[in-house]
Design an enzyme around this catalytic site. Structure first.
Site, mmCIF file in Angstrom:
data_model
loop_
_atom_site.group_PDB
_atom_site.id
_atom_site.type_symbol
_atom_site.label_atom_id
_atom_site.label_comp_id
_atom_site.label_asym_id
_atom_site.label_seq_id
_atom_site.Cartn_x
_atom_site.Cartn_y
_atom_site.Cartn_z
ATOM 1 N N PHE A 1 -9.944 -59.004 -15.120
ATOM 2 C CA PHE A 1 -9.483 -57.638 -15.362
ATOM 3 C C PHE A 1 -9.648 -57.209 -16.812
ATOM 4 C CE2 PHE A 1 -5.620 -59.800 -16.705
ATOM 5 C CZ PHE A 1 -5.029 -58.955 -17.624
ATOM 6 N N LYS A 2 -9.653 -58.172 -17.718
ATOM 7 C CA LYS A 2 -9.683 -57.846 -19.136
ATOM 8 C C LYS A 2 -11.042 -57.327 -19.594
ATOM 9 C CE LYS A 2 -5.877 -60.972 -19.809
ATOM 10 N NZ LYS A 2 -5.349 -62.235 -20.314
ATOM 11 N N ASP A 3 -12.040 -57.395 -18.717
ATOM 12 C CA ASP A 3 -13.343 -56.829 -19.066
ATOM 13 C C ASP A 3 -13.230 -55.333 -19.392
ATOM 14 O OD1 ASP A 3 -15.117 -59.024 -18.946
ATOM 15 O OD2 ASP A 3 -15.183 -58.922 -16.761
ATOM 16 N N ALA B 1 -11.419 -54.951 -22.932
ATOM 17 C CA ALA B 1 -12.214 -55.574 -23.991
ATOM 18 C C ALA B 1 -13.494 -54.798 -24.262
ATOM 19 C CB ALA B 1 -12.530 -57.017 -23.620
ATOM 20 N N THR C 1 -8.551 -63.623 -21.423
ATOM 21 C CA THR C 1 -8.720 -62.696 -22.550
ATOM 22 C C THR C 1 -9.881 -63.128 -23.440
ATOM 23 O OG1 THR C 1 -6.380 -62.095 -22.583
ATOM 24 C CG2 THR C 1 -7.619 -61.702 -24.592
#
Length: 433
Positions: free
Chosen positions: A106-108, A111, A140
Site C-alpha cells: 500500500f505504501k507505493d 511513497a 515502507t
C-alpha cells in the site's frame, strides 16, 4: 495552505517547508491548518470517475494552493500508474487490494507521490541535495526506496531492524544501489524510528546536510493515502453497497487509518472505522481506557505492524482535540495474536478461496467479528501475500506464486551498512557521507 505542529510550539510552515522538514522543530507532526469538505456533487458522481480523476480532486483540496494545477495533475497521474481495486471475499466483506504497485504494498501510493512532490520542490530551490531518512518495519522501506530510486538530487537511507523483516521485503530495498542506502540496525523498529527522529532534532547534523523523512510522519507520505479510500467508496457505490460502509485498516504506525480519517473529515461517507492491531495493542488499549501508554514493540508474523509507539497517534489525538469519546464513537479496535491471525488466514482461504497476507488477515478477521446486519465491510489488504511466502504457505497449505516483479528483486545482491542502535554511531556515519 499552512501547516501547524501537533505540539503547537513550532512556527507555521508552508507545504514546501513541511515536506522538506518532515518533522516540526518542536518534534511534533505537521497538520494542515484546515481540511476542506468536498462538495456533495463530487460524491454524487464519484462512481462514474476513474481512480486518477478521484485522486486529483482530493489532491487539489490538500495541495492545490501550493502546487501548480498541471504539475499536480502530472504528479497524481504518474503516481497512480496502477489500480487499487476492491475484490469480493464474502457477500458483505470486500478486500481493498493495495498491492498492485511496483513493490506490491500500500505504501507505493504515498511513497511515489512524495518522491514526485519533493522533486518538484527541489527543482524550485535549485540544486540543493536532500537526504531522505526512513525507518521501516517491512514495506515502507521498499516502497520509499523504489519510489525515490534514481530521482536526481535525493539520497535515501532506509533504516531497518536486523533479522526482523522478511527476506523478500529486505531484497526490495537492499539490492537497489544508486541513490539508495540500506542501514541494518541492531535493534527493533522503534530503535530505527528513534534514530530518524533524533537525526531531525540534531542541530549539528542538520547544519551539515538537509534531512527529511519519508515515513508517514511526512504529510506528503500519509495524505495521498486518502486517495484509495475515496476510490474504494466509489467502487462500492457502483456495486450498490456503499450505504452502510465500514472500513477496517490493519494498523501499525497509524498513518494509513489517519489518512482515512482525513477523508472522513472531507465528507467521505464511511459509517465507521476499525483499527485492527496485531499483538502490539497500544491503540486498542487507548480505545478501552482513554490512556495512551507506549511500550516496547513485540515481534509478530504481521511484522509491518510491530510498532510500540505509533507516531500518528498524535495526529488522531489532534484531529479529535483529545476527545476520547469522539474517537471511540467513530473508531473501534481489535487485537490479534499470531495464532488468531493464522486462524483467519486459514479460514478465509478454505471458505472463500482468497489468500490473505498476515496484515490483511487482521482486517478481515475484525470485520467477521464486528460487522452488524446491513453493513458492508472493506478491509485493506496492504501487501501481496507472496511477500510473506513461507509464512502464508505454511498456514494455508498451498503454494503462493511469486509475481514476476517481486522475483526480479530477489535476484539482486544484498548491500547494507550495519549499524548499532546508538544515535552517536548513526550521526557519525551520516556526517562522514
Amino acid at each position: 495552505m499552512k501547516y501547524y505542529s501537533t505540539n503547537k510550539q513550532a512556527p507555521m510552515a508552508t507545504l514546501h517547508e513541511a515536506v522538506v522538514k518532515g518533522l516540526a522543530g518542536d518534534r511534533g507532526l505537521y497538520m494542515p491548518e484546515s481540511i476542506e469538505r468536498l462538495p456533495q456533487s463530487f460524491y454524487d458522481n464519484i462512481d462514474k470517475m476513474s481512480f486518477q480523476e478521484i485522486a486529483y480532486t482530493v489532491a487539489q483540496a490538500f495541495f492545490g494552493e501550493d502546487v501548480n494545477a498541471d504539475d499536480l495533475r502530472n504528479i497524481v497521474y504518474d503516481t497512480l500508474s496502477f489500480d487499487c481495486p476492491v475484490a469480493k471475499v464474502t457477500d458483505n466483506i470486500y478486500s481493498l487490494e493495495l498491492f498492485h504497485g511496483p513493490t506490491l504494498a500500500f505504501k507505493d501510493v504515498g511513497a511515489r507521490f512524495m518522491a514526485r512532490l519533493l522533486q518538484y520542490f527541489i527543482r524550485q530551490e535549485g540544486n540543493e541535495e536532500v537526504n531522505v531518512l526512513v525507518a521501516t518495519s517491512g514495506d515502507t522501506g521498499s516502497a520509499v526506496a523504489n519510489g525515490f530510486l534514481g530521482v536526481e538530487g535525493i539520497k535515501v537511507y532506509v533504516l531497518y531492524p536486523k533479522g526482523k523483516v522478511s527476506k523478500i521485503q529486505e531484497c526490495q530495498f537492499t539490492t537497489l544501489g544508486q541513490n539508495i542506502t540500506a542501514v541494518e540496525v541492531d535493534g527493533v523498529f522503534d530503535d530505527c524510528q528513534a534514530l530518524v527522529k533524533n537525526a531531525f532534532m540534531d542541530a549539528e547534523l542538520n547544519s551539515h546536510m538537509k534531512l527529511t523523512s519519508a515515513n508517514s510522519i511526512n504529510v506528503a507520505r500519509f495524505l495521498p493515502q486518502a486517495f484509495y479510500y475515496f476510490n474504494a467508496y466509489a467502487r462500492m457505490k457502483a456495486l450498490g453497497k456503499a450505504d452502510e460502509l465500514v472500513v477496517c485498516v490493519p494498523s501499525g504506525n497509524f498513518g494509513n487509518i489517519t489518512a482515512a480519517l482525513f477523508g472522513h473529515r472531507m465528507g467521505l461517507p464511511i459509517k465507521r472505522f476499525i483499527a485492527a492491531n496485531n499483538a502490539n495493542d497500544i491503540f486498542y488499549n487507548y480505545l478501552q481506557t482513554g490512556k495512551y501508554e507506549p511500550k516496547a514493540s513485540r515481534q509478530t508474523i504481521a511484522n509491518a505492524m510491530d510498532v510500540g509507539d505509533p507516531s500518528n497517534f498524535a495526529r488522531i489525538y489532534d484531529l479529535y482535540q483529545g476527545d476520547h469519546a469522539a474517537v471511540t464513537s467513530l473508531i473501534s479496535g481489535a487485537t490479534y495474536s499470531d495464532d488468531m491471525i493464522r486462524e483467519a488466514m486459514k479460514q478465509c482461504h478454505e471458505a472463500n478461496g482468497y489468500v490473505l497476507d498476515p496484515h490483511g488477515a487482521c482486517g478481515y478477521r475484525a470485520l467477521t467479528e464486528q460487522l452488524v446486519k446491513g453493513e458492508t465491510g472493506v478491509f485493506c489488504e496492504t501487501a501481496h501475500p507472496a511477500k510473506f511466502k513461507d509464512t502464508v504457505e505454511a498456514i494455508i497449505g498451498a503454494e503462493v506464486a511469486i509475481p514476476e516483479r517481486l522475483a526480479a528483486f530477489m535476484k539482486g545482491q544484498k548491500q547494507s551498512v550495519e549499524m548499532s542502535k546508538e544515535f552517536k554511531d548513526f550521526k557519525e556515519y551520516l556526517i562522514s557521507r
